[in-house]
Motif scaffolding. Structure first.
Motif, PDB file in Angstrom:
ATOM      1  N   SER A 317       0.805  -1.222   0.000  1.00 16.40           N
ATOM      2  CA  SER A 317       0.000   0.000   0.000  1.00 16.40           C
ATOM      3  C   SER A 317       0.835   1.268   0.000  1.00 16.40           C
ATOM      4  N   ASP A 318       2.133   1.146   0.229  1.00 19.43           N
ATOM      5  CA  ASP A 318       2.989   2.336   0.251  1.00 19.43           C
ATOM      6  C   ASP A 318       3.537   2.710  -1.124  1.00 19.43           C
ATOM      7  N   THR A 319       3.067   2.063  -2.158  1.00 23.00           N
ATOM      8  CA  THR A 319       3.604   2.352  -3.498  1.00 23.00           C
ATOM      9  C   THR A 319       2.984   3.579  -4.138  1.00 23.00           C
ATOM     10  N   LEU A 320       1.881   4.101  -3.562  1.00 26.29           N
ATOM     11  CA  LEU A 320       1.226   5.276  -4.138  1.00 26.29           C
ATOM     12  C   LEU A 320       1.632   6.540  -3.396  1.00 26.29           C
ATOM     13  N   LEU A 321       2.056   7.562  -4.155  1.00 27.39           N
ATOM     14  CA  LEU A 321       2.477   8.849  -3.615  1.00 27.39           C
ATOM     15  C   LEU A 321       1.710   9.961  -4.323  1.00 27.39           C
ATOM     16  N   ALA A 322       1.666  11.138  -3.708  1.00 27.03           N
ATOM     17  CA  ALA A 322       0.973  12.279  -4.299  1.00 27.03           C
ATOM     18  C   ALA A 322       1.925  13.461  -4.429  1.00 27.03           C
ATOM     19  N   SER A 323       1.547  14.428  -5.291  1.00 23.31           N
ATOM     20  CA  SER A 323       2.333  15.652  -5.478  1.00 23.31           C
ATOM     21  C   SER A 323       1.390  16.819  -5.708  1.00 23.31           C
ATOM     22  N   LEU A 324       1.838  18.015  -5.373  1.00 24.38           N
ATOM     23  CA  LEU A 324       1.118  19.257  -5.647  1.00 24.38           C
ATOM     24  C   LEU A 324       2.109  20.236  -6.249  1.00 24.38           C
ATOM     25  N   ASP A 325       1.862  20.644  -7.487  1.00 24.21           N
ATOM     26  CA  ASP A 325       2.832  21.486  -8.192  1.00 24.21           C
ATOM     27  C   ASP A 325       2.117  22.562  -9.002  1.00 24.21           C
ATOM     28  N   CYS A 326       2.905  23.424  -9.602  1.00 21.15           N
ATOM     29  CA  CYS A 326       2.400  24.407 -10.561  1.00 21.15           C
ATOM     30  C   CYS A 326       2.641  23.876 -11.971  1.00 21.15           C
ATOM     31  N   GLY A 327       1.597  23.739 -12.740  1.00 18.41           N
ATOM     32  CA  GLY A 327       1.749  23.389 -14.154  1.00 18.41           C
ATOM     33  C   GLY A 327       1.992  21.926 -14.423  1.00 18.41           C
ATOM     34  N   THR A 328       3.205  21.439 -14.157  1.00 18.14           N
ATOM     35  CA  THR A 328       3.596  20.073 -14.492  1.00 18.14           C
ATOM     36  C   THR A 328       3.902  19.296 -13.226  1.00 18.14           C
ATOM     37  N   GLY A 335      10.033  12.294   1.705  1.00 13.63           N
ATOM     38  CA  GLY A 335       9.331  12.763   2.891  1.00 13.63           C
ATOM     39  C   GLY A 335       7.844  12.918   2.667  1.00 13.63           C
ATOM     40  N   GLY A 336       7.095  13.032   3.755  1.00 15.75           N
ATOM     41  CA  GLY A 336       5.660  13.316   3.662  1.00 15.75           C
ATOM     42  C   GLY A 336       4.778  12.106   3.760  1.00 15.75           C
ATOM     43  N   GLY A 337       5.366  10.873   3.695  1.00 14.36           N
ATOM     44  CA  GLY A 337       4.549   9.674   3.809  1.00 14.36           C
ATOM     45  C   GLY A 337       3.981   9.222   2.473  1.00 14.36           C
ATOM     46  N   ALA A 338       2.952   8.369   2.548  1.00 16.07           N
ATOM     47  CA  ALA A 338       2.300   7.827   1.358  1.00 16.07           C
ATOM     48  C   ALA A 338       0.800   8.023   1.483  1.00 16.07           C
ATOM     49  N   GLY A 356      -1.054  15.378  -8.464  1.00 12.58           N
ATOM     50  CA  GLY A 356      -0.630  14.177  -9.165  1.00 12.58           C
ATOM     51  C   GLY A 356      -0.575  12.970  -8.254  1.00 12.58           C
ATOM     52  N   ILE A 357      -0.840  11.798  -8.814  1.00 11.15           N
ATOM     53  CA  ILE A 357      -0.701  10.527  -8.098  1.00 11.15           C
ATOM     54  C   ILE A 357       0.352   9.708  -8.824  1.00 11.15           C
ATOM     55  N   TRP A 358       1.318   9.195  -8.065  1.00 14.52           N
ATOM     56  CA  TRP A 358       2.478   8.489  -8.611  1.00 14.52           C
ATOM     57  C   TRP A 358       2.503   7.054  -8.082  1.00 14.52           C
ATOM     58  N   LEU A 359       3.000   6.147  -8.914  1.00 16.29           N
ATOM     59  CA  LEU A 359       3.073   4.735  -8.537  1.00 16.29           C
ATOM     60  C   LEU A 359       4.515   4.255  -8.626  1.00 16.29           C
ATOM     61  N   ARG A 360       5.018   3.748  -7.496  1.00 17.22           N
ATOM     62  CA  ARG A 360       6.356   3.176  -7.483  1.00 17.22           C
ATOM     63  C   ARG A 360       6.362   1.850  -8.241  1.00 17.22           C
ATOM     64  N   PRO A 361       7.528   1.437  -8.733  1.00 25.69           N
ATOM     65  CA  PRO A 361       7.590   0.138  -9.427  1.00 25.69           C
ATOM     66  C   PRO A 361       7.398  -0.999  -8.431  1.00 25.69           C
ATOM     67  N   ALA A 365      -0.709  -5.474  -8.860  1.00 27.65           N
ATOM     68  CA  ALA A 365      -1.501  -4.267  -9.040  1.00 27.65           C
ATOM     69  C   ALA A 365      -1.901  -3.702  -7.690  1.00 27.65           C
ATOM     70  N   VAL A 366      -2.216  -2.408  -7.698  1.00 27.68           N
ATOM     71  CA  VAL A 366      -2.698  -1.716  -6.520  1.00 27.68           C
ATOM     72  C   VAL A 366      -3.965  -0.974  -6.911  1.00 27.68           C
ATOM     73  N   SER A 367      -4.946  -0.925  -6.019  1.00 26.98           N
ATOM     74  CA  SER A 367      -6.199  -0.228  -6.329  1.00 26.98           C
ATOM     75  C   SER A 367      -6.374   0.960  -5.400  1.00 26.98           C
ATOM     76  N   LEU A 368      -7.094   1.982  -5.892  1.00 24.22           N
ATOM     77  CA  LEU A 368      -7.259   3.230  -5.149  1.00 24.22           C
ATOM     78  C   LEU A 368      -8.717   3.672  -5.239  1.00 24.22           C
ATOM     79  N   ASP A 369      -9.224   4.193  -4.138  1.00 23.14           N
ATOM     80  CA  ASP A 369     -10.605   4.676  -4.087  1.00 23.14           C
ATOM     81  C   ASP A 369     -10.695   5.775  -3.025  1.00 23.14           C
ATOM     82  N   ASN A 370     -11.775   6.542  -3.067  1.00 19.23           N
ATOM     83  CA  ASN A 370     -12.084   7.536  -2.029  1.00 19.23           C
ATOM     84  C   ASN A 370     -10.923   8.504  -1.766  1.00 19.23           C
ATOM     85  N   MET A 371     -10.486   9.184  -2.799  1.00 19.89           N
ATOM     86  CA  MET A 371      -9.433  10.193  -2.644  1.00 19.89           C
ATOM     87  C   MET A 371     -10.005  11.448  -1.997  1.00 19.89           C
TER      88      MET A 371
END
Length: 380
Positions: A317-328, A335-338, A356-361, A365-371
């Motif tokens: 479950s720790d393979t999914l990460l998020a990001s907040l950026d400008c533009g791209t 840091g920041g956890g998963a 953005g949502i990122w997936l580590r190699p 498969a991993v599933s995601l719901d209720n963001m």
């Protein structure tokens, strides 16, 4: 500033609208080889004089432009382009009275002569005579409905309260005006934003249907300008999710052509698909050797800290990460956890935020719901 824009419009428009003068093979010869003009029969020299006038205007040589335009008028006094170029040269030289007479003569010879209509509209706006300007503007729209000079005139009308009121009235009642104003393809970002804000503020007065503003809303969303896009949509459409921090948190519309919501970033080694019917979720796998962006959507957040949560299921479950950026979206650090445990993010202060949502190699498969996103330490 308005006066400068009027001069730019007249000078630049003179060259653009002069394209019709290039239709004769003879005038092309004299345009590129002026010394050969004496070899061209007199009836054909008039086009070369019009071309010369436009080039002199671009070169900011109004005296030479006026001389070339005068020769064109003498050779062909019934053609509206000659007086139009003469008027443009006179405007450039500061001879306003001569310019006005020449431009009015051009419109009398040809009511849809584009350069004269653009010039008279611009200078009427400059004088605050917006109703007169709108009449010239209307004739220009009928003659050149896709001319880029219209953008300058729209901007000039937006610069005063009387102009804005007249523009709103025209957009509400005349399709020709609204079609030109709502044209989103190829527009600069600042033009899109200015028009979206105007249509949002004047939505009740103008009364456009949702379908009419959709291309503009979509163009803003495609550039991650969600705040502008949602404000325009909310003013003209009904969208119960328009004020949520994240659109489609349960991935119900993933893969559909929605104006807002998730964008999939698939490749040969990254698979993303929606599964389930009543309890829908998104399933992802990453067979590459690097962390990859899998999902993103434009957001409109106050600058500050947020925590991103998601219901994650799978082998790791720790393979999914998020990001907040400008533009791209930018690959998140360590840091920041998963997402599964609630990841801490900082929203930058910009107009084109993207989540953005990122997936580590990894295997499987991993599933995601209720963001969801929750503000940290911010007042309600």
């Amino acid at each position: 500033m308005t006066s400068l824009r009027a001069k730019w419009l007249v000078t630049g428009g003179a060259a653009i609208f002069a394209v019709v003068a290039f239709f004769s093979g003879f005038d092309r010869i004299t345009a590129h080889q002026p010394n050969d003009e004496r070899l061209i029969p007199a009836p054909f020299r008039v086009d070369a004089d019009r071309v010369a006038a436009s080039l002199y205007l671009l070169g900011r040589e109004p005296e030479l432009a006026q001389a070339a335009a005068s020769r064109a008028i003498l050779a062909d006094p019934l053609d509206a382009r000659g007086p139009a170029f003469l008027g443009a040269a006179a405007y450039r030289a500061g001879r306003t009275e001569l310019a006005e007479r020449a431009m009015k003569t051009a419109t009398q010879l040809s009511p849809r002569e584009p350069l004269s209509r653009a010039a008279l509209a611009a200078h009427a706006i400059e004088r605050g005579e917006v109703e007169e300007a709108a009449l010239h503007f209307d004739a220009l729209l009928r003659a050149q409905p896709a001319a880029r000079e219209l953008d300058v005139l729209f901007s000039m009308m937006e610069s005063s309260e009387d102009g804005r009121a007249e523009l709103a009235r025209r957009l509400a009642g005349e399709t020709l005006w609204s079609e030109a104003y709502l044209r989103a393809e190829g527009q600069r970002q600042e033009v899109l934003r200015d028009r979206a804000r105007f249509l949002t503020i004047r939505s009740e007065q103008i009364g456009l249907e949702c379908s009419r503003v959709e291309p503009l809303v979509r163009a803003l969303a495609d550039r991650n300008l969600r705040a502008d896009a949602q404000a325009l949509q909310a003013a003209n459409c009904t969208d119960p999710e328009s004020n949520q921090l994240l659109i489609d948190p349960s991935f119900e519309r993933l893969g559909q052509d929605a104006l807002f919501g998730w964008r999939r970033h698939r490749s040969g080694d990254v698979q993303i698909s929606a599964v389930g019917t009543e309890d829908r979720r998104v399933e992802m796998s990453n067979r590459t050797s690097v962390t990859r962006l899998v999902l993103s959507q434009p957001v409109a957040l106050k600058a500050g800290e947020y925590r991103a949560f998601g219901s994650v299921a799978g082998a790791n479950s720790d393979t999914l990460l998020a990001s907040l950026d400008c533009g791209t979206p930018t690959r998140p650090g360590q840091g920041g956890g998963a997402l599964a445990r609630g990841q801490l993010l900082r929203a930058p202060d910009c107009d084109n935020q993207v989540f953005g949502i990122w997936l580590r190699p990894g295997a499987g498969a991993v599933s995601l719901d209720n963001m969801r996103l929750e503000a940290v330490g911010q007042p309600d």
